[in-house]
Structures are given as structure tokens and as C-alpha cells.
Scaffold this active site. Sequence first.
Site, PDB file in Angstrom:
ATOM      1  N   GLY A  20     -41.800  74.405-101.931  1.00 37.48           N
ATOM      2  CA  GLY A  20     -40.410  73.945-102.032  1.00 37.48           C
ATOM      3  C   GLY A  20     -39.614  74.190-100.760  1.00 37.48           C
ATOM      4  O   GLY A  20     -38.468  74.634-100.807  1.00 37.48           O
ATOM      5  N   TYR A  23     -35.645  71.115 -98.075  1.00 38.81           N
ATOM      6  CA  TYR A  23     -34.363  70.707 -98.647  1.00 38.81           C
ATOM      7  C   TYR A  23     -34.057  69.275 -98.190  1.00 38.81           C
ATOM      8  O   TYR A  23     -34.152  68.969 -96.998  1.00 38.81           O
ATOM      9  CB  TYR A  23     -33.265  71.674 -98.174  1.00 38.81           C
ATOM     10  CG  TYR A  23     -31.907  71.367 -98.725  1.00 38.81           C
ATOM     11  CD1 TYR A  23     -31.661  71.450-100.086  1.00 38.81           C
ATOM     12  CD2 TYR A  23     -30.864  70.965 -97.882  1.00 38.81           C
ATOM     13  CE1 TYR A  23     -30.407  71.152-100.609  1.00 38.81           C
ATOM     14  CE2 TYR A  23     -29.605  70.666 -98.392  1.00 38.81           C
ATOM     15  CZ  TYR A  23     -29.394  70.757 -99.753  1.00 38.81           C
ATOM     16  OH  TYR A  23     -28.153  70.451-100.261  1.00 38.81           O
ATOM     17  N   ASN A 110     -45.289  62.769 -88.534  1.00 41.00           N
ATOM     18  CA  ASN A 110     -44.324  63.672 -87.910  1.00 41.00           C
ATOM     19  C   ASN A 110     -44.935  64.479 -86.771  1.00 41.00           C
ATOM     20  O   ASN A 110     -44.297  65.390 -86.247  1.00 41.00           O
ATOM     21  CB  ASN A 110     -43.749  64.649 -88.944  1.00 41.00           C
ATOM     22  CG  ASN A 110     -43.242  63.947 -90.177  1.00 41.00           C
ATOM     23  OD1 ASN A 110     -43.750  64.172 -91.276  1.00 41.00           O
ATOM     24  ND2 ASN A 110     -42.286  63.059 -90.011  1.00 41.00           N
ATOM     25  N   HIS A 137     -40.606  75.762 -91.458  1.00 40.75           N
ATOM     26  CA  HIS A 137     -42.068  75.685 -91.577  1.00 40.75           C
ATOM     27  C   HIS A 137     -42.665  74.603 -90.695  1.00 40.75           C
ATOM     28  O   HIS A 137     -43.835  74.646 -90.352  1.00 40.75           O
ATOM     29  CB  HIS A 137     -42.488  75.474 -93.038  1.00 40.75           C
ATOM     30  CG  HIS A 137     -42.129  74.140 -93.627  1.00 40.75           C
ATOM     31  ND1 HIS A 137     -40.831  73.761 -93.907  1.00 40.75           N
ATOM     32  CD2 HIS A 137     -42.897  73.089 -94.007  1.00 40.75           C
ATOM     33  CE1 HIS A 137     -40.828  72.550 -94.427  1.00 40.75           C
ATOM     34  NE2 HIS A 137     -42.078  72.111 -94.495  1.00 40.75           N
ATOM     35  N   GLU A 174     -38.333  63.985 -85.379  1.00 36.51           N
ATOM     36  CA  GLU A 174     -39.326  64.010 -86.454  1.00 36.51           C
ATOM     37  C   GLU A 174     -40.475  63.046 -86.181  1.00 36.51           C
ATOM     38  O   GLU A 174     -41.242  62.710 -87.079  1.00 36.51           O
ATOM     39  CB  GLU A 174     -38.639  63.694 -87.787  1.00 36.51           C
ATOM     40  CG  GLU A 174     -37.536  64.676 -88.147  1.00 36.51           C
ATOM     41  CD  GLU A 174     -38.022  65.953 -88.837  1.00 36.51           C
ATOM     42  OE1 GLU A 174     -38.945  65.880 -89.659  1.00 36.51           O
ATOM     43  OE2 GLU A 174     -37.479  67.046 -88.540  1.00 36.51           O
ATOM     44  N   HIS A 250     -36.650  60.655 -94.148  1.00 38.46           N
ATOM     45  CA  HIS A 250     -37.167  60.001 -92.936  1.00 38.46           C
ATOM     46  C   HIS A 250     -37.034  58.499 -93.113  1.00 38.46           C
ATOM     47  O   HIS A 250     -37.075  58.000 -94.247  1.00 38.46           O
ATOM     48  CB  HIS A 250     -38.665  60.303 -92.732  1.00 38.46           C
ATOM     49  CG  HIS A 250     -38.980  61.695 -92.284  1.00 38.46           C
ATOM     50  ND1 HIS A 250     -40.078  62.396 -92.742  1.00 38.46           N
ATOM     51  CD2 HIS A 250     -38.357  62.516 -91.387  1.00 38.46           C
ATOM     52  CE1 HIS A 250     -40.124  63.586 -92.155  1.00 38.46           C
ATOM     53  NE2 HIS A 250     -39.095  63.689 -91.344  1.00 38.46           N
ATOM     54  N   CYS A 369     -46.965  58.770 -94.332  1.00 36.38           N
ATOM     55  CA  CYS A 369     -46.719  60.098 -93.747  1.00 36.38           C
ATOM     56  C   CYS A 369     -48.010  60.711 -93.240  1.00 36.38           C
ATOM     57  O   CYS A 369     -48.006  61.503 -92.301  1.00 36.38           O
ATOM     58  CB  CYS A 369     -46.153  61.056 -94.795  1.00 36.38           C
ATOM     59  SG  CYS A 369     -44.489  60.665 -95.316  1.00 36.38           S
TER      60      CYS A 369
END
EC number: 3.5.3.23
Length: 445
Positions: A20, A23, A110, A137, A174, A250, A369
Site C-alpha cells: 500500500g 498514495y 517507469n 519506495h 516518472e 500516470h 506499465c
Amino acid sequence: MKHYEANFDGLVGPTHNYAGLSYGNVASLNNAAAISSPKAAAKQGLKKAKALADLGLAQGMLAPQERPDLHTLRRIGFSGTDAEVLNKAAKQAPALLRACCSASSMWTANAATVSPSADTHDGKIHFTPANLVDKLHRSIEPETTGNILAATFNNSRYFHHHQHLPEHVSFGDEGAANHTRLCNEYGHAGIELFVYGQEATNPSAPKPKKYPARQTLEASQAIARLHQLDDESSVFIQQNPDVIDQGVFHNDVIAVGNQNVLFYHEQAFVDTQKKLAEIQDKFNGHELHFVEVPTAKVGIQDAVKSYLFNTQIVTLPNGEMAIIAPTNCQENEAVHAYLNELVTLGTPIKQVHYFDVKQSMQNGGGPACLRLRVAMNETELAAVNPNTLMTDELFNRLNLWVDKHYRDQLAIEDLADPQLIVESRTALDELTQIMKLGSVYQFQK
Ligand SMILES: NCCC[C@H](NC(=O)CCC(=O)O)C(=O)O
């Protein structure tokens, strides 16, 4: 000379988990603390990559990163043996430990922004790793990403590797998730679309109210300068801040392009008509297909849940385009109906292929992704480290490697298990031999 657009998929790392951490990314938050399957995740990804290779497309793999990231944990003051570092972090700063354990480098959209040689002044392919500063992270990825890219595209005659942008929110970058290239043929000069969420140096410019805008205009402009792109072939578009606030973190959650097709949601951008006109103008009169999906057919919530736009649009050897979609699109009634209709609309998109990438989807990462696109001619493709390119042999080897080293299940508490360090390093050390990458990880230095 033949030209390709290769996809380099991120191999899912042995610590894939649901912490998680993101955000603004609805799936990541909704699945926080769920039990993951690193083994299933890696195999789902490999299967998708192999299927694209089997469709006749150029396909590579990018190695994952070393996690848990002991190097970062030591940098922030945890000391002792590896096991002690892990134990102390688990007790004193569990949230920081979780940030140092994410397998998030799997989302190679990314990893970097890539500009092919047909677009750049010096005729080389340019790579800039994304700094990913918005999320802790992810902000620890760029240095190793640079090492892995340099070991994969390891010929300075064809590949130009830049350092990631300065690590400040003003330059939040990104990577290719906010970058799309339109062109007539992959080998022809194209136009590069940079989609940003906010302007860092202009406080009165629009920005989202709730969730972060991870990409800045300043970062996108810096990449265009570094990659030696012409003004006539770059377009900067602001993402609609309202959709960022609805979970579109994104641009590749709401738009995707391939060759002369731009597939996007009606609400994706700010100033849409003006920007489409600019694209058309810079495209020099060649035929362009703007495939706009109206809210009346697919709402933002359905787009975010199903990842309709986090699909890959690929050009098959017969010239037809196919959409590579997650099975979540089949399971969503409105989206499935839309995709069934899309292939009949007379656009170049004629087929849809569905793949189960649910382990990744539960963290907000769809088929698009999971891949970094690199358009290349045959000479450039021949200069890529051949051990990273998908073949029957690499596919089998990597599946066996996953079977040998990956856990079937991983719970958040397991991140404090020192054995995970040993397993992860053993696996990655073997992987660098399989893919002949040299020493790309801190633990190998
Ligand atoms: N392009 C897709 C990126 C998804 C990625 N998710 C994550 O990092 C979730 C990790 C977690 O919550 O455990 C992100 O939001 O950057």
C-alpha cells in the site's frame, strides 16, 4: 533496413508484495496488506512477454532490483549484520522497511524515458532513468535502473545513457508512463508527446487537489533537451488534474499511442482540441487516428479499474494493430463492450488479446506499465545484449529460475525475514549470469 518497436518487460522480483505504498494509486491502496504470490506474478509477466515474442514482436526483459534494499537501510542509520539491519528496521521503522522491499521496478514503463535514434540530433537512442521522487519506495530505483539499462543496451555507439534528473519534486519524472511517441513507421522521425501533471515553477497553473501530480513540465522539458529533440517534434500536454484526483496517477492509465494512433479518454488532457491540432500540425500532414473514448461509453472509474488505457497497442508483422489488454478489461462490462466495438470501427486496431497479469494489476500496474518501449533498427537491435532478448530458451530458463528461487506466497510480515535477503541475492546473482549483466547490484560490488 528493418525497424522494430521492442518491448522490454520488467521481470518481477522475488519480494513482490502489497504494501500500500502508492498514495493516489487506487489499486495499491485497496490491496494493502493482501498476500502476494511472487512466483505467480513473475510467471504471469513472463507469459505475457513470451506471447508477444510469439506474435513476432521484438521482446526483451529487464532485470529486477535488489530488495530488501540493505544499502538504503544502512544509509538511513540501521547498522550491524544484514539480519540485524533488517530486524532493527522491522521493529523501529516498519514503514521504511516496506519501502525498501518493494518489487516496484517491475513496472519498467517507469524505468526511463527513451527517444529513438530517428528523433534525436546525434542519431543515438537516448535513455534517461526516471527519478521517481514522488514515492519513497520508487525513488531508490534510478541508480540501479541506470546500471541495468547500461548492461542491457551496452554499446555506446548506438545507446546514450543519461543520469536521472536532479532529485527534487520540481523535476519529478516518472519516465515513459508519461511519454508517447507517434510516427508513421517506427524508423521515421516521430513526434514525442510529454504529458505532465503540474508546472513546478508556476504556482498559479492548474494542479490536482487531492492526489499528487508525479510528473512536472520542467522534468519533461529537461528530458526533451537531454534527448536532443526538436521543438517541431515535441508536444507538451498537461494531464487533466481532475482525473489525477480520480486515480489516474500516470498518463498511461488514460492514454496510449502507437505509430499513427492515439487512443485516449475524452477527459485525459487539458486543452485537448488545441493539443490535438498541434500534434496534427507537427505530424506534417500524414494520416493520424485520434481514437477518443467518450465518458458516456467508459467512465473514469471503469477506466481506472479495468486499465483499458494501460494496454499495449502493438503493430503485428502483418501490419495490423492489436491491443494487449489485462483480463480485467474482459471482466468489466462497459469496457469489454467498448473493446468489442473498437475492432469494428475502421481504425488500424483490429485485434484484442487478453492476459492475466492480476498480481501486478493489484498494485496498479497493467500490461503497459510492465514494459519499456524501445524503437530500434536492425543494427541497433543487434547491438543489444542478446541474453536479455526473449527466446524459447530464455523463457524456459527464467521459468525454471523462478520455480527455484521464488516463494509461492509472501505476507507483509515476511519482509522482516532475513532469509528473504539470502533468497533474493542468490536469485539475482544467478540472474546476472543468465542475462550476462555483470555486477549491477550493490551486493555484487
Ligand atoms: N506504472 C505502474 C506503477 C505502479 C506502482 N505501484 C506501486 O508502487 C505499488 C507498490 C505497493 O503499494 O506495494 C506505482 O504506483 O508507481
